[in-house]
Design a protein around this motif. Structure first.
Motif, PDB file in Angstrom:
ATOM      1  N   THR A 176       0.842  -1.197   0.000  1.00 46.54           N
ATOM      2  CA  THR A 176       0.000   0.000   0.000  1.00 46.54           C
ATOM      3  C   THR A 176       0.878   1.249   0.000  1.00 46.54           C
ATOM      4  O   THR A 176       1.902   1.300   0.678  1.00 46.54           O
ATOM      5  CB  THR A 176      -0.924   0.023   1.236  1.00 46.54           C
ATOM      6  OG1 THR A 176      -1.765  -1.136   1.197  1.00 46.54           O
ATOM      7  CG2 THR A 176      -1.794   1.259   1.255  1.00 46.54           C
ATOM      8  N   HIS A 193      -2.534   2.288  12.113  1.00 50.34           N
ATOM      9  CA  HIS A 193      -3.992   2.240  12.000  1.00 50.34           C
ATOM     10  C   HIS A 193      -4.597   3.630  11.860  1.00 50.34           C
ATOM     11  O   HIS A 193      -5.552   3.823  11.101  1.00 50.34           O
ATOM     12  CB  HIS A 193      -4.602   1.531  13.218  1.00 50.34           C
ATOM     13  CG  HIS A 193      -4.312   0.064  13.269  1.00 50.34           C
ATOM     14  ND1 HIS A 193      -3.153  -0.444  13.846  1.00 50.34           N
ATOM     15  CD2 HIS A 193      -5.015  -1.011  12.813  1.00 50.34           C
ATOM     16  CE1 HIS A 193      -3.169  -1.764  13.758  1.00 50.34           C
ATOM     17  NE2 HIS A 193      -4.270  -2.137  13.132  1.00 50.34           N
ATOM     18  N   TRP A 196      -4.110   4.846   8.208  1.00 45.68           N
ATOM     19  CA  TRP A 196      -4.307   3.906   7.106  1.00 45.68           C
ATOM     20  C   TRP A 196      -5.308   4.425   6.072  1.00 45.68           C
ATOM     21  O   TRP A 196      -5.152   4.195   4.867  1.00 45.68           O
ATOM     22  CB  TRP A 196      -4.759   2.546   7.625  1.00 45.68           C
ATOM     23  CG  TRP A 196      -4.541   1.483   6.604  1.00 45.68           C
ATOM     24  CD1 TRP A 196      -5.476   0.892   5.792  1.00 45.68           C
ATOM     25  CD2 TRP A 196      -3.287   0.908   6.236  1.00 45.68           C
ATOM     26  NE1 TRP A 196      -4.874  -0.018   4.954  1.00 45.68           N
ATOM     27  CE2 TRP A 196      -3.528  -0.021   5.205  1.00 45.68           C
ATOM     28  CE3 TRP A 196      -1.970   1.097   6.682  1.00 45.68           C
ATOM     29  CZ2 TRP A 196      -2.514  -0.766   4.607  1.00 45.68           C
ATOM     30  CZ3 TRP A 196      -0.955   0.350   6.096  1.00 45.68           C
ATOM     31  CH2 TRP A 196      -1.229  -0.559   5.068  1.00 45.68           C
ATOM     32  N   ASP A 197      -6.338   5.127   6.501  1.00 45.08           N
ATOM     33  CA  ASP A 197      -7.335   5.640   5.560  1.00 45.08           C
ATOM     34  C   ASP A 197      -6.779   6.733   4.655  1.00 45.08           C
ATOM     35  O   ASP A 197      -7.453   7.147   3.699  1.00 45.08           O
ATOM     36  CB  ASP A 197      -8.552   6.178   6.317  1.00 45.08           C
ATOM     37  CG  ASP A 197      -9.380   5.060   6.953  1.00 45.08           C
ATOM     38  OD1 ASP A 197      -9.200   3.892   6.543  1.00 45.08           O
ATOM     39  OD2 ASP A 197     -10.182   5.353   7.853  1.00 45.08           O
ATOM     40  N   LEU A 198      -5.571   7.219   4.928  1.00 46.57           N
ATOM     41  CA  LEU A 198      -4.966   8.265   4.105  1.00 46.57           C
ATOM     42  C   LEU A 198      -4.167   7.694   2.943  1.00 46.57           C
ATOM     43  O   LEU A 198      -3.581   8.446   2.166  1.00 46.57           O
ATOM     44  CB  LEU A 198      -4.035   9.146   4.956  1.00 46.57           C
ATOM     45  CG  LEU A 198      -4.671   9.825   6.179  1.00 46.57           C
ATOM     46  CD1 LEU A 198      -3.605  10.604   6.957  1.00 46.57           C
ATOM     47  CD2 LEU A 198      -5.803  10.740   5.752  1.00 46.57           C
ATOM     48  N   ASN A 199      -4.129   6.376   2.819  1.00 45.66           N
ATOM     49  CA  ASN A 199      -3.297   5.768   1.783  1.00 45.66           C
ATOM     50  C   ASN A 199      -3.815   6.068   0.380  1.00 45.66           C
ATOM     51  O   ASN A 199      -4.988   6.388   0.181  1.00 45.66           O
ATOM     52  CB  ASN A 199      -3.153   4.257   2.012  1.00 45.66           C
ATOM     53  CG  ASN A 199      -4.390   3.477   1.626  1.00 45.66           C
ATOM     54  OD1 ASN A 199      -4.665   3.264   0.449  1.00 45.66           O
ATOM     55  ND2 ASN A 199      -5.145   3.017   2.634  1.00 45.66           N
TER      56      ASN A 199
END
Length: 250
Positions: A176, A193, A196-199
């Motif tokens: 990722t 964690h 992670w949504d910023l990937n």
């Protein structure tokens, strides 16, 4: 992402054919004997759904993926050495075995899955050997053999890539990218964690982009350094006996 194509050979019981693989850094496309296959992983290349599978001259797994064959192809792989980026070639040899019967647990697999990588760089050959079962492990083994100060310039050695802490490392393409969230990822530590949504989405281990930055020796994020340190073997002196269950007192 920049698209690129790799050429090579496909072999099965019916013979040998020219192979063309194209990728955009996230998804693979292969053309074999005039048939198109696609997938996110070499173990998940499936034929065009509009083509009836019973009309294909290929072996397919119960999941509909290509197997029972050998794939061989070359990937251009930049290598940084002595302040200069050199052109090298990563030769890939992948054996996809035949489907196994369904196990008691209901899982399906192949009777053989073997990956061999060999980097041709500056007149020398650096091979992954036979102990690694995925691209991450095979590329790490090659990196360990390179001269001090030299490194593979790909997404796997980049400072802004990681594997999800909630799942196992896949065979290929499960890396990722965090190129659009460099500082949050850099400062997140081992617990990624929260960022992670910023990937920026999945990326293949062999891909590269202009945002490349060498992964620091101390490592970053969940997966740490590249290459990871080898597991230390524990040497036991004398005769080793496994622990025994306590005797019953009944």
């Amino acid at each position: 992402m920049t698209a690129e194509s790799w050429v090579g050979w496909y072999r099965d019981r019916a013979g040998t054919e020219a192979l063309t693989i194209s990728t955009d850094g996230q998804r693979l496309h292969a053309r074999i004997r005039g048939c198109d296959f696609s997938g996110e992983d070499f173990t998940g290349l499936c034929p065009d759904p509009e083509v009836p599978s019973d009309g294909l001259a290929f072996t397919l797994s119960p999941q509909g993926a290509l197997c029972g064959c050998v794939l061989e192809w070359d990937i251009p792989m930049p290598v940084y050495d002595a302040g200069v980026v050199h052109r090298a070639v990563l030769r890939c040899l992948l054996t996809l075995g035949r489907p196994l019967p369904v196990s008691d647990s209901g899982s399906r697999g192949l009777d053989r899955l073997h990956l061999g990588l060999a980097l041709h760089f500056d007149g020398a050959l650096y091979a992954s050997g036979h102990a690694e079962n995925d691209f991450a492990g095979a590329l790490a083994e090659i990196q360990r053999q390179l001269p001090p100060g030299s490194y593979l310039k790909s997404c796997l050695s980049c400072a802004f890539s990681d594997y999800a802490p909630t799942s196992a490392v896949g065979f290929f393409g499960s890396l990722t990218c965090f190129r659009e969230a460099k500082e949050p990822y850099r400062t997140a530590g081992e617990d990624v964690h929260g960022v992670w949504d910023l990937n920026s989405g999945p990326v293949q281990e062999t891909h590269r982009c202009p945002d490349f930055e060498l992964r620091p020796a101390a490592g970053l994020g969940h997966r740490g350094a590249f290459p990871p340190p080898r597991a230390e073997l524990i040497h036991v002196q004398g005769d080793f006996k496994p622990p025994q269950a306590p005797a019953s007192t009944a």
